[in-house]
Design a protein around this motif. Structure first.
Motif, mmCIF file in Angstrom:
data_model
loop_
_atom_site.group_PDB
_atom_site.id
_atom_site.type_symbol
_atom_site.label_atom_id
_atom_site.label_comp_id
_atom_site.label_asym_id
_atom_site.label_seq_id
_atom_site.Cartn_x
_atom_site.Cartn_y
_atom_site.Cartn_z
ATOM 1 N N UNK A 20 -9.814 -11.198 10.766
ATOM 2 C CA UNK A 20 -8.632 -10.335 10.782
ATOM 3 C C UNK A 20 -9.088 -8.894 10.560
ATOM 4 N N UNK A 21 -8.775 -8.028 11.514
ATOM 5 C CA UNK A 21 -9.155 -6.621 11.422
ATOM 6 C C UNK A 21 -7.884 -5.777 11.392
ATOM 7 N N UNK A 22 -7.696 -5.012 10.332
ATOM 8 C CA UNK A 22 -6.581 -4.079 10.220
ATOM 9 C C UNK A 22 -7.183 -2.693 10.017
ATOM 10 N N UNK A 23 -7.072 -1.855 11.036
ATOM 11 C CA UNK A 23 -7.786 -0.582 11.036
ATOM 12 C C UNK A 23 -6.821 0.565 11.300
ATOM 13 N N UNK A 24 -6.798 1.537 10.383
ATOM 14 C CA UNK A 24 -5.981 2.739 10.555
ATOM 15 C C UNK A 24 -4.511 2.408 10.780
ATOM 16 N N UNK A 25 -3.934 1.607 9.901
ATOM 17 C CA UNK A 25 -2.509 1.313 9.961
ATOM 18 C C UNK A 25 -1.761 2.247 9.015
ATOM 19 N N UNK A 26 -0.446 2.198 9.094
ATOM 20 C CA UNK A 26 0.411 3.023 8.236
ATOM 21 C C UNK A 26 0.133 2.711 6.767
ATOM 22 N N UNK A 27 -0.244 3.731 5.987
ATOM 23 C CA UNK A 27 -0.575 3.505 4.585
ATOM 24 C C UNK A 27 0.624 3.061 3.760
ATOM 25 N N UNK A 28 1.842 3.222 4.318
ATOM 26 C CA UNK A 28 3.050 2.801 3.609
ATOM 27 C C UNK A 28 3.537 1.436 4.074
ATOM 28 N N UNK A 29 2.708 0.718 4.814
ATOM 29 C CA UNK A 29 3.148 -0.544 5.401
ATOM 30 C C UNK A 29 3.472 -1.571 4.327
ATOM 31 N N UNK A 30 4.578 -2.290 4.529
ATOM 32 C CA UNK A 30 4.938 -3.400 3.654
ATOM 33 C C UNK A 30 4.162 -4.637 4.080
ATOM 34 N N UNK A 31 3.483 -5.255 3.134
ATOM 35 C CA UNK A 31 2.699 -6.441 3.433
ATOM 36 C C UNK A 31 3.454 -7.664 2.963
ATOM 37 N N UNK A 32 3.556 -8.706 3.744
ATOM 38 C CA UNK A 32 4.315 -9.898 3.352
ATOM 39 C C UNK A 32 3.686 -10.596 2.164
ATOM 40 N N UNK A 33 4.506 -11.393 1.435
ATOM 41 C CA UNK A 33 3.984 -12.131 0.271
ATOM 42 C C UNK A 33 2.798 -13.003 0.660
ATOM 43 N N UNK A 34 1.795 -12.996 -0.212
ATOM 44 C CA UNK A 34 0.636 -13.843 0.030
ATOM 45 C C UNK A 34 -0.533 -13.116 0.645
ATOM 46 N N UNK A 35 -0.325 -11.917 1.219
ATOM 47 C CA UNK A 35 -1.452 -11.174 1.770
ATOM 48 C C UNK A 35 -1.427 -9.733 1.276
ATOM 49 N N UNK A 36 -1.085 -9.559 -0.008
ATOM 50 C CA UNK A 36 -1.089 -8.229 -0.612
ATOM 51 C C UNK A 36 -2.479 -7.589 -0.580
#
Length: 916
Positions: free
Chosen positions: A862-878
């Motif tokens: 799983x690669x998450x690169x340069x996303x919105x720093x205010x993004x809400x992350x779902x429960x379990x993957x904080x």
């Protein structure tokens, strides 16, 4: 081994004769039809003689007659085969030259005379000499070679004896020699002792020297008395079914002398009946050791009754297709020993019991190096350790052994059984696989091969034979799979949809292969310390270390057919112009990574050139003479400075792989990160193209794109929206296309293309029409999707694309880069069940990522690169955002599952844990 050289010569003669049939009907050769016919007749007779000689040598190779008389005779055979290859190349060069120039006369002192006639006559004379040489060699063999083969020399009995000898060595290994097999031994014992009454077949699989026979023998000795009867029989490559049945009966009836004596007069039918009747009422354990083919197993297993009494049949094999015949879930694949276990085994053999097998401190560094060179093969570790046990325990002696260990493995008589074990695997290969296997050994130790690249090299070398309607690339990939299944090369990685991606050779097998290559003039490697090897009469040179004055050490350059470099550290390079001028029959030039700036005009004289590799070079343009390379199959200038190709490139009608893509932004961050080349007219002539990377789209090229119906991979740059209709029509004509990449001319140009049923990889770089992912135009009916990888960039998607994309159930990779402008993205339960990699990059508007339980169940990365720093992350993957800020972008599925179960853990805690 000499049969490899002969087979390649036979193939070339076949090509020349096929070409010659057309020559006799061509106008420029009309006056010389009789000379051509006579020459081709001579070639045909030489080919027939070589074919018979090839078949004889294949059997002689199995006997491995290692003596001076036979080796001297083989050397003469190789020389004749090489001369024949030279003559065929000369013939093809002249024919090709005449057809290109359309002129076969020259003026000399006012007299017009055909310039090719003398050459053709000279070739014909030389071929007649070759016929005579072959006849003389055949007579020499009849007179002298039999004198050195005293006793029983039949291939089958020789190979049976060798196999039995090696099996006896493996079966007699001490208990302490079995290291690192505890889990395998427990599993094997568990399968033998289970309550299942059905007769089960168990397979021990692995390359020679891993200890399959030793493990089987160890378990057999412990467990055999738990069965009513038991037998162990070794199967050879050239086994006799009748002899094997007699041996099984002998083992089973060891206490009944009268039965055993009666088998001597029984035919094979009586042997089968006797064995079947006895086994009907018995719970038996039978070991079939060293089974080489599925046919051998089928021959014997028909006699071994499945009597529902809990009988067990164990087979040991080096062949994957044999192991596949085992009962479901009953294959034990043996691997090389890990470093520490290899060290323990080495110490047990190298150092006496009275020292408690302790390695002296001063010898540890050298001992570690020696163990590393054994590459975890128990047979090699035990043999080398036993050899060192009797050597003087000094640093000088250990250093000498370490420096010459490769030589010892090939030449020391005490290590002969290692050579025999590994050589058995090699000599059993069919000739076409032998050449492919030996070719791999010319590359450096631990070299990581890429499937696609090696396949192109094999094809250019002429190793691959046509088979039915399969392409040469498909046949070559089959060869590669067969070598892996035979445990001759080691699979390292598969791609996301299961195809072979990377592999390497085991070092010990490579040492054997390098020795065979040099011994039989198949090819040599060059490093600073081994320049003398280049004086050998070989056609293939792989340069591991390139020096500025290397050309001074290359003797016999006119004989070269292949030159490959694997070193890109040299600042300047001068060998290319030299080769172009001195080696006009060159087949392969592979100089990828070298800073070559110019290709000499003389390249056009290399009429036989089939592969030109200058990837990652500094080449800016091709000379006009490149249009003379009518036999070229691969032109690789990818990631060079190329910006245009001569118009004459469309004359290269045999071209199969064209790589001319120029990198602008190697990080792929800019919209226009690469570019292709313009082919203004004549693109439709390249009807054999399999791969085209990359083409700049414009009216002329797009109009003829549909004529390239053999394409498997296509990359288009600078595509305008108005071209999409023609591109769609062209793609429909390409029924084999599996890899498509299309990039728009700018960020606002709209792309609208089909996802065709055969596509496996699709890259779309540019704006997609609103609602494009919901159009029936884009997707085929459910159940017909073969797409494994999808990459969308700069797509400017408004609606959530995942509901539509979820219909692509075979996807293993999804890459989004600036592809989505909305705030919410949801992966729902059951979606993308085979997805292994998900990359979300540069999605600045994304504020909520929803991943439901059961979505992407196979996710590994799983690669998450340069996303919105205010993004809400779902429960379990904080953890995702803290990991991203710390630079951790790769997360395994096991790690992901663990963290999903820890939903109470906050991101700050994860940061703290990672820092610790």
């Amino acid at each position: 081994m000499a049969e490899i050289v002969i087979l390649l010569a036979i193939k070339k003669i076949g090509n020349a004769l096929a070409n010659g049939a057309a020559d006799q009907t061509s106008t420029q050769f009309a006056k010389y039809r009789m000379q051509l016919k006579e020459l081709q007749g001579n070639m045909g007779r030489a080919a027939r003689e070589l074919r018979v000689m090839h078949d004889v040598l294949y059997q002689m190779d199995i006997r491995n007659c290692d003596d001076q008389v036979y080796e001297g005779w083989l050397e003469e055979v190789r020389k004749v085969a090489h001369v024949m290859e030279d003559m065929v190349d000369e013939y093809l060069y002249l024919v090709g030259r005449e057809q290109d120039t359309r002129c076969c006369f020259y003026l000399k002192k006012g007299f017009r005379k055909p310039r090719s006639l003398l050459s053709l006559n000279q070739i014909a004379f030389k071929v007649k000499e070759i016929e005579q040489d072959l006849a003389h060699l055949s007579e020499t063999k009849k007179r002298w070679v039999p004198m050195i083969n005293n006793g029983d020399t039949s291939s089958s009995k020789y190979i049976v004896k060798r196999s039995l000898d090696l099996a006896n060595i493996s079966r007699s290994l001490d208990e302490e020699d079995l290291v690192g097999v505890n889990k395998s031994r427990e599993k094997l014992e568990q399968w033998l002792a289970c309550d299942d009454l059905e007769c089960s077949v168990i397979a021990l699989l692995g390359m020679g020297g891993l200890g399959k026979t030793s493990l089987a023998a160890n378990v057999y000795r412990k467990e055999r008395d738990k069965f009513q009867c038991h037998a162990w029989v070794s199967i050879s490559q050239n086994y006799s079914r009748e002899d094997v049945l007699r041996n099984i009966i002998k083992e089973l009836f060891r206490d009944k002398v009268n039965v055993v004596s009666n088998t001597a007069t029984m035919d094979i039918t009586c042997l089968e009946v006797t064995l079947k009747r006895f086994l009907e009422q018995q719970r038996y354990l039978i070991i079939l050791d060293d089974v080489w083919t599925p046919e051998a197993f089928d021959d014997l297993s028909r006699v071994l009754i499945h009597n529902d009494k809990g009988s067990r049949l164990i087979i040991t094999t080096r062949e994957g297709d044999v192991a596949a015949l085992a009962s479901r879930g009953h294959i034990l694949t043996l691997e090389a020993l890990p470093e520490e276990l290899a060290w323990d085994l080495f110490c047990k053999k190298a150092y006496p019991r009275d020292t408690n097998h302790e390695c002296p401190a001063e010898l540890k560094p050298l001992s570690r190096e020696i163990v590393n060179k054994c590459k975890g093969l128990p047979l090699v570790i035990v043999s080398v350790g036993s050899l060192l046990r009797v050597r003087e325990k000094t640093i000088d002696e250990w250093r000498r052994i370490n420096d010459q260990l490769s030589w010892e493995l090939i030449n020391n008589s005490r290590l002969g059984h290692i050579r025999n074990v590994l050589h058995l695997s090699f000599i059993y290969l069919p000739t076409h696989l032998k050449s492919c296997f030996l070719y791999c050994s010319l590359f450096p130790e631990d070299y990581l091969f890429k499937r696609k690249r090696l396949v192109r090299l094999w094809i250019a070398e002429g190793f691959i034979e046509e088979r039915g309607e399969s392409t040469l690339e498909e046949v070559a990939e089959g060869y590669l799979k067969e070598l892996i299944d035979r445990n001759m090369i080691q699979l390292v990685e598969r791609n996301s949809f299961g195809r072979i991606k990377e592999f390497r050779m085991h070092d010990i097998l490579r040492e054997l292969a390098v020795h065979l290559c040099q011994k039989d003039c198949f090819g040599v490697t060059y490093e600073d310390k081994c320049g003398k090897s280049l004086e050998m009469d070989v056609r293939r040179r792989v340069l591991h270390k390139v020096t500025k004055d290397i050309y001074q050490t290359l003797s016999g350059m006119h004989r070269f057919r292949t030159v490959i470099t694997v070193d890109n550290s040299m600042p300047t390079f001068t060998i290319l112009p030299l080769l172009c001028n001195k080696s006009r029959y060159m087949t392969m030039l592979e100089f990828s990574g070298l800073p070559i700036e110019k290709i000499p005009d003389a390249i056009g004289d290399l009429f036989n050139l089939r592969h030109l590799g200058l990837r990652n070079s500094k080449v800016k343009m091709l000379p006009m003479s490149v249009d003379k390379l009518s036999n070229l199959l691969t032109l690789d200038l990818a990631r060079s400075d190329i910006h245009e190709v001569p118009s004459g490139i469309v004359k290269l009608k045999k071209l199969r792989h064209l790589f001319v893509e120029k990198k602008i932004d190697p990080n792929w961050r800019a919209f226009k990160c690469s570019s292709g080349v313009h082919i203004a007219s004549g693109l439709g002539n390249l009807t054999n193209l399999q791969m085209l990377r990359a083409l700049e789209a414009h009216d002329g090229s797009i109009r003829h794109l549909g004529e390239l119906r053999q394409l498997r991979s296509l990359r288009l740059w600078n595509v305008k929206g108005l071209y999409c209709g023609r591109i769609r029509d062209s793609l429909v004509q390409m029924r084999y296309l599996s890899n498509l990449s299309v990039s728009a001319s700018d960020e606002n140009e709209v792309l609208l293309l089909n996802i065709l049923p055969n596509l496996r990889k699709l890259v779309l770089r540019g704006r997609l029409a609103e609602g494009a992912l919901n159009e029936s135009l884009l997707f085929q009916p459910v159940g017909e999707h073969n797409l494994y990888r999808l990459s969308l960039s700069w797509s400017q998607l408004r609606g959530d694309p995942l509901p539509s994309l979820s219909r692509l159930s075979n996807l293993t990779q999804i890459h989004f880069t600036r592809a989505y402008n909305e705030e919410h993205l949801a992966f729902l339960t059951g979606w993308f069940p085979k997805l292994k990699t998900l990359q979300l990059r540069d999605l600045p508007n994304l504020k909520q990522l929803e991943i439901q339980q059961g979505a992407m169940a196979s996710l590994e990365r799983l690669f998450l690169i340069n996303l919105n720093s205010m993004m809400d992350v779902p429960p379990g993957i904080e953890f995702l955002m803290p990991l991203q800020r710390l630079g951790f972008h790769e997360i395994t599925s096991d790690f992901l599952l663990l963290l999903r179960q820890c939903s109470a853990i906050q991101g700050t805690q994860w940061q703290h844990s990672l820092r610790e």
